[in-house]
Design an enzyme around this catalytic site. Structure first.
Site, PDB file in Angstrom:
ATOM      1  N   SER A   1       0.873  -1.183   0.000  1.00 25.67           N
ATOM      2  CA  SER A   1       0.000   0.000   0.000  1.00 25.67           C
ATOM      3  C   SER A   1       0.899   1.218   0.000  1.00 25.67           C
ATOM      4  O   SER A   1       2.078   1.120   0.361  1.00 25.67           O
ATOM      5  CB  SER A   1      -0.846  -0.001   1.276  1.00 25.67           C
ATOM      6  OG  SER A   1      -1.525   1.223   1.444  1.00 25.67           O
TER       7      SER A   1
ATOM      8  N   TYR B   1      -2.861  -0.207  10.832  1.00 24.22           N
ATOM      9  CA  TYR B   1      -2.754  -0.524   9.402  1.00 24.22           C
ATOM     10  C   TYR B   1      -1.422  -0.026   8.842  1.00 24.22           C
ATOM     11  O   TYR B   1      -0.715  -0.753   8.137  1.00 24.22           O
ATOM     12  CB  TYR B   1      -3.928   0.113   8.653  1.00 24.22           C
ATOM     13  CG  TYR B   1      -4.000  -0.221   7.180  1.00 24.22           C
ATOM     14  CD1 TYR B   1      -4.517  -1.443   6.749  1.00 24.22           C
ATOM     15  CD2 TYR B   1      -3.579   0.694   6.211  1.00 24.22           C
ATOM     16  CE1 TYR B   1      -4.599  -1.745   5.392  1.00 24.22           C
ATOM     17  CE2 TYR B   1      -3.658   0.398   4.858  1.00 24.22           C
ATOM     18  CZ  TYR B   1      -4.170  -0.826   4.453  1.00 24.22           C
ATOM     19  OH  TYR B   1      -4.251  -1.115   3.108  1.00 24.22           O
TER      20      TYR B   1
HETATM   21  N1  LIG Z   1      -8.689  -0.292  -1.225  1.00 24.13           N
HETATM   22  C1  LIG Z   1      -7.617   0.488  -1.060  1.00 24.13           C
HETATM   23  O1  LIG Z   1      -7.692   1.738  -1.085  1.00 24.13           O
HETATM   24  C2  LIG Z   1      -6.252  -0.144  -0.860  1.00 24.13           C
HETATM   25  C3  LIG Z   1      -5.125   0.678  -0.999  1.00 24.13           C
HETATM   26  C4  LIG Z   1      -3.866   0.123  -0.835  1.00 24.13           C
HETATM   27  C5  LIG Z   1      -3.730  -1.229  -0.541  1.00 24.13           C
HETATM   28  N2  LIG Z   1      -4.855  -2.005  -0.397  1.00 24.13           N
HETATM   29  C6  LIG Z   1      -4.646  -3.415  -0.087  1.00 24.13           C
HETATM   30  O2  LIG Z   1      -5.250  -4.209  -1.087  1.00 24.13           O
HETATM   31  C7  LIG Z   1      -5.545  -5.500  -0.554  1.00 24.13           C
HETATM   32  C8  LIG Z   1      -6.972  -5.872  -0.922  1.00 24.13           C
HETATM   33  O3  LIG Z   1      -7.852  -4.927  -0.346  1.00 24.13           O
HETATM   34  P1  LIG Z   1      -9.234  -4.507  -1.033  1.00 24.13           P
HETATM   35  O4  LIG Z   1      -9.268  -3.033  -1.064  1.00 24.13           O
HETATM   36  O5  LIG Z   1      -9.447  -5.267  -2.282  1.00 24.13           O
HETATM   37  O6  LIG Z   1     -10.256  -4.964   0.128  1.00 24.13           O
HETATM   38  P2  LIG Z   1     -11.551  -5.911   0.072  1.00 24.13           P
HETATM   39  O7  LIG Z   1     -12.151  -5.815   1.447  1.00 24.13           O
HETATM   40  O8  LIG Z   1     -12.387  -5.601  -1.107  1.00 24.13           O
HETATM   41  O9  LIG Z   1     -10.932  -7.372  -0.124  1.00 24.13           O
HETATM   42  C9  LIG Z   1     -10.334  -8.046   0.951  1.00 24.13           C
HETATM   43  C10 LIG Z   1     -10.318  -9.519   0.657  1.00 24.13           C
HETATM   44  O10 LIG Z   1      -9.620 -10.176   1.707  1.00 24.13           O
HETATM   45  C11 LIG Z   1     -10.415 -11.213   2.235  1.00 24.13           C
HETATM   46  N3  LIG Z   1     -10.109 -11.372   3.656  1.00 24.13           N
HETATM   47  C12 LIG Z   1     -10.148 -10.443   4.632  1.00 24.13           C
HETATM   48  N4  LIG Z   1      -9.777 -10.996   5.802  1.00 24.13           N
HETATM   49  C13 LIG Z   1      -9.497 -12.292   5.536  1.00 24.13           C
HETATM   50  C14 LIG Z   1      -9.078 -13.377   6.317  1.00 24.13           C
HETATM   51  N5  LIG Z   1      -8.843 -13.258   7.647  1.00 24.13           N
HETATM   52  N6  LIG Z   1      -8.898 -14.574   5.716  1.00 24.13           N
HETATM   53  C15 LIG Z   1      -9.137 -14.734   4.393  1.00 24.13           C
HETATM   54  N7  LIG Z   1      -9.529 -13.737   3.604  1.00 24.13           N
HETATM   55  C16 LIG Z   1      -9.715 -12.535   4.168  1.00 24.13           C
HETATM   56  C17 LIG Z   1     -11.848 -10.820   1.967  1.00 24.13           C
HETATM   57  O11 LIG Z   1     -12.672 -11.992   1.952  1.00 24.13           O
HETATM   58  C18 LIG Z   1     -11.692 -10.170   0.589  1.00 24.13           C
HETATM   59  O12 LIG Z   1     -11.662 -11.183  -0.403  1.00 24.13           O
HETATM   60  C19 LIG Z   1      -5.256  -5.402   0.939  1.00 24.13           C
HETATM   61  O13 LIG Z   1      -3.963  -5.925   1.194  1.00 24.13           O
HETATM   62  C20 LIG Z   1      -5.268  -3.908   1.200  1.00 24.13           C
HETATM   63  O14 LIG Z   1      -4.512  -3.565   2.330  1.00 24.13           O
HETATM   64  C21 LIG Z   1      -6.108  -1.502  -0.559  1.00 24.13           C
END
Ligand SMILES: NC(=O)c1ccc[n+]([C@@H]2O[C@H](COP(=O)([O-])OP(=O)(O)OC[C@H]3O[C@@H](n4cnc5c(N)ncnc54)[C@H](O)[C@@H]3O)[C@@H](O)[C@H]2O)c1
Length: 270
Positions: free
Chosen positions: A143, A156
């Site tokens: 991130s 986080y």
């Molecule tokens: N959305 C943003 O702005 C953003 C920015 C930078 C980085 N990220 C990173 O991107 C990645 C994905 O995030 P996203 O935005 O797609 O979120 P999201 O909530 O849409 O997806 C998260 C996924 O992780 C799974 N998950 C959560 N906890 C879990 C667990 N304990 N066991 C198994 N599966 C689990 C959920 O089922 C889902 O499939 C993460 O690492 C997040 O930190 C997101």
């Protein structure tokens, strides 16, 4: 021919915003993909959409047995593993240290780090033998919060910073057989959820009022990312032909966060 023709990947959090974009793109590039996530209904929907190119594993990334089961299911279904993508994580809804009740902190820390840091390490640990055998690679979702303050709260941001060290150390430990890289997205239009019970005001990320506009205005490229914007980086890093000498590298996919303090271009008309 796709860039990942004949390859096999395991992607955690593959039903989420960014994860499902990676799964769809990997399948489009010719890969077969094992998807691990928590919500069985979402897993079934992804399977219905993509068919035999995917298998699904319902599990919790913070548990060793679930990671072990996911790798075993991948090998059983597809016979090998070329790429492990650690991606599942939870947010902390920008919660500051002094807004967590001291008596709740130990549990909150352990639960968020168990998913966001230990989950990546357990997935990596369970994949090592298969990736050594295929001379494959690991890719982790970091991130802009792995490098800068303010994109999340204390738990986080601390957890994402820790993962920079994890990527470097794993790349060192697993060379020369296994490459280890990461993608660091900026604010992305997803319903990312926060750790349960941490902040009573918490809502999914893209339901925060003003999130999209605020994120767009914060970066030189002036728009929020959609999940698919990041997916090509994961394809590149998984491709031996196109990034075979790349390890310990973190690709920034954040609209230019690092240069944001320079403000908008001075010569640009509104
Ligand atoms: N959305 C943003 O702005 C953003 C920015 C930078 C980085 N990220 C990173 O991107 C990645 C994905 O995030 P996203 O935005 O797609 O979120 P999201 O909530 O849409 O997806 C998260 C996924 O992780 C799974 N998950 C959560 N906890 C879990 C667990 N304990 N066991 C198994 N599966 C689990 C959920 O089922 C889902 O499939 C993460 O690492 C997040 O930190 C997101």
């Amino acid at each position: 021919m796709g860039w990942l023709e004949g390859q096999v990947a395991l992607i955690t959090g593959g039903t989420g915003g960014i994860g499902s974009a990676i799964v769809r793109r990997y399948v489009a590039e010719g890969a077969r993909v094992a998807v691990m996530a928590r919500d069985d209904e979402q897993l079934q929907a992804l399977h219905a959409e993509l068919g035999d190119a995917v298998i699904t594993i319902q599990g919790d990334v913070s548990r060793y047995q679930d990671n072990q089961r996911a790798v075993a299911a991948t090998l059983e279904a597809f016979g090998k593993l070329d790429t492990f993508v650690g991606n599942a994580a939870v947010f902390d809804y920008f919660t500051r240290l002094d807004r967590v009740a001291p008596e709740d902190f130990e549990s909150a820390f352990q639960r968020l780090f168990a998913i966001n840091v230990q989950g990546y390490l357990l997935g990596a640990r369970c994949s090592i033998d298969a990736l050594r055998a295929s001379r494959g690679s690991m890719i982790f979702t970091l991130s802009n919060s792995a490098f800068y303050a303010g994109g999340g709260g204390i738990l986080y941001v601390t957890a994402k910073h820790a993962l920079v060290g994890m990527v470097r150390q794993l790349a060192y430990e697993l060379a020369p057989e296994v490459r280890v890289n990461a993608v660091a997205p900026g604010a992305t239009n997803t319903p990312m959820k926060s750790l349960e019970g941490l902040n009573q005001h918490s809502v999914p990320l893209n339901q925060i009022p003003g999130f999209e506009d605020g994120a767009a205005q914060a970066v030189p490229l002036q728009r929020i990312a959609e999940p698919a914007d990041h997916a090509g980086h994961y394809v590149l890093l998984a491709s031996r032909e196109n990034s075979g000498l790349t390890t310990a590298t973190i690709i920034h996919s954040d609209g230019g966060w690092e240069i944001r303090s320079a403000g908008p271009r001075k010569d640009r008309k509104a």
